[in-house]
Design a protein around this motif. Structure first.
Motif, short mmCIF file in Angstrom:
data_model
loop_
_atom_site.label_atom_id
_atom_site.label_comp_id
_atom_site.label_asym_id
_atom_site.label_seq_id
_atom_site.Cartn_x
_atom_site.Cartn_y
_atom_site.Cartn_z
N PRO A 1 -5.11 -2.60 -1.64
CA PRO A 1 -5.03 -1.88 -2.91
C PRO A 1 -4.07 -2.53 -3.88
CG PRO A 1 -3.61 -0.84 -1.31
CD PRO A 1 -4.30 -1.97 -0.58
N HIS B 1 -0.96 -1.31 -6.52
CA HIS B 1 -0.02 -0.20 -6.59
C HIS B 1 0.83 -0.35 -7.84
CE1 HIS B 1 3.82 1.90 -5.03
NE2 HIS B 1 2.94 2.84 -5.26
N ARG C 1 -7.83 1.61 -5.46
CA ARG C 1 -8.51 1.11 -4.28
C ARG C 1 -9.91 0.63 -4.65
NH1 ARG C 1 -5.35 2.38 -0.10
NH2 ARG C 1 -3.85 4.06 -0.38
N ALA D 1 0.86 -1.19 0.00
CA ALA D 1 0.00 0.00 0.00
C ALA D 1 0.88 1.22 0.00
CB ALA D 1 -0.95 -0.02 1.20
N TYR E 1 -2.05 4.48 -6.91
CA TYR E 1 -2.73 3.45 -6.15
C TYR E 1 -4.12 3.25 -6.71
CZ TYR E 1 0.95 3.95 -2.64
OH TYR E 1 2.16 3.99 -2.00
#
Length: 227
Positions: A122, A124, A115, A36, A113
């Motif tokens: 998440p 990335h 989400r 994250a 990122y």
């Protein structure tokens, strides 16, 4: 959990597994590469040669995945400022940042990122462009990190990395599995797709969905973004 297509079901990429696993991942966030927020360091802690990378002009945003590349339920969260090198492992006892010189030769670096709804882990994505000759050196540095920090204990959890495919997508990159294990809860698994084209290195981390096809689909889209 293996990504082998013979052992996984073909289903779209989701935000992650059961909620307790997500919380374990968050609990050791600072040591699991870029699951994250990554291993961000304060500017005051960065060596002068590394600050060159942090001050480099930003570019390459068009090479980042979009939320649509992951599915309808995903939302983008683009951060300002260049990201640190994705493979910093400050919590690994055998890791010394100065042993990996390529990161000081980045010309540009951008990150994004992604989400999903529901608070799951998440995805990335980092895209880095290096000075001539240094992108391959960066790949070599990553291999050394994965060798030295193949497995280590932190905050009561065992962090480990394994190269699943060192010639992924016909030699364009590597597929790496990261795992966090605790005795009292299920393992949390993240896959890392690292690609190199010329002097550009693209690194995508995504939570394990149990689907080889989902990983390959995201990887193929990341390749397309490299041009």
């Amino acid at each position: 959990m293996s990504v082998s297509s013979s052992r996984t079901r073909q289903r779209p990429l989701r935000g992650g597994g059961r909620r307790p696993v997500a919380w374990v991942v968050l609990g050791v966030l600072s040591v699991f590469v870029v699951l994250a927020a990554g291993c961000h360091r304060r500017e005051a802690d960065v060596e002068p040669d590394e600050r060159h990378s942090a001050d480099a002009e930003r570019g390459g945003a068009d090479m980042l995945l979009t939320a649509d590349d992951l599915g309808a339920d995903w939302r983008e969260d683009t951060r300002t400022g260049p990201p640190p090198w994705p493979w910093e492992q400050d919590s690994c006892p055998d890791y010394r940042s100065s042993d990996y010189p390529a990161k000081a030769h980045r010309r540009t670096a951008v990150e994004r990122y992604y989400r999903p709804a529901g608070g799951s882990p998440p995805v990335h994505h980092v895209v880095e462009t290096y000075e001539p000759g240094w992108a391959q050196r960066s790949v070599d540095d990553v291999r050394q990190v994965l060798l030295r920090c193949a497995s280590y204990l932190v905050h009561g959890s065992q962090v480990s990395f394994h190269i699943v495919d060192s010639h992924y997508l016909g030699g364009l990159g590597m597929l790496i599995r990261g795992r966090i294990e605790r005795a009292d809860i299920s393992s949390a698994v993240t896959y890392f797709v690292m690609l190199r084209r010329g002097e550009t290195v693209s690194t995508v981390s995504l939570p394990d969905s149990g689907s080889q096809a989902a990983v390959d689909s995201v990887a193929a889209k990341a390749v397309a973004r490299l041009g």
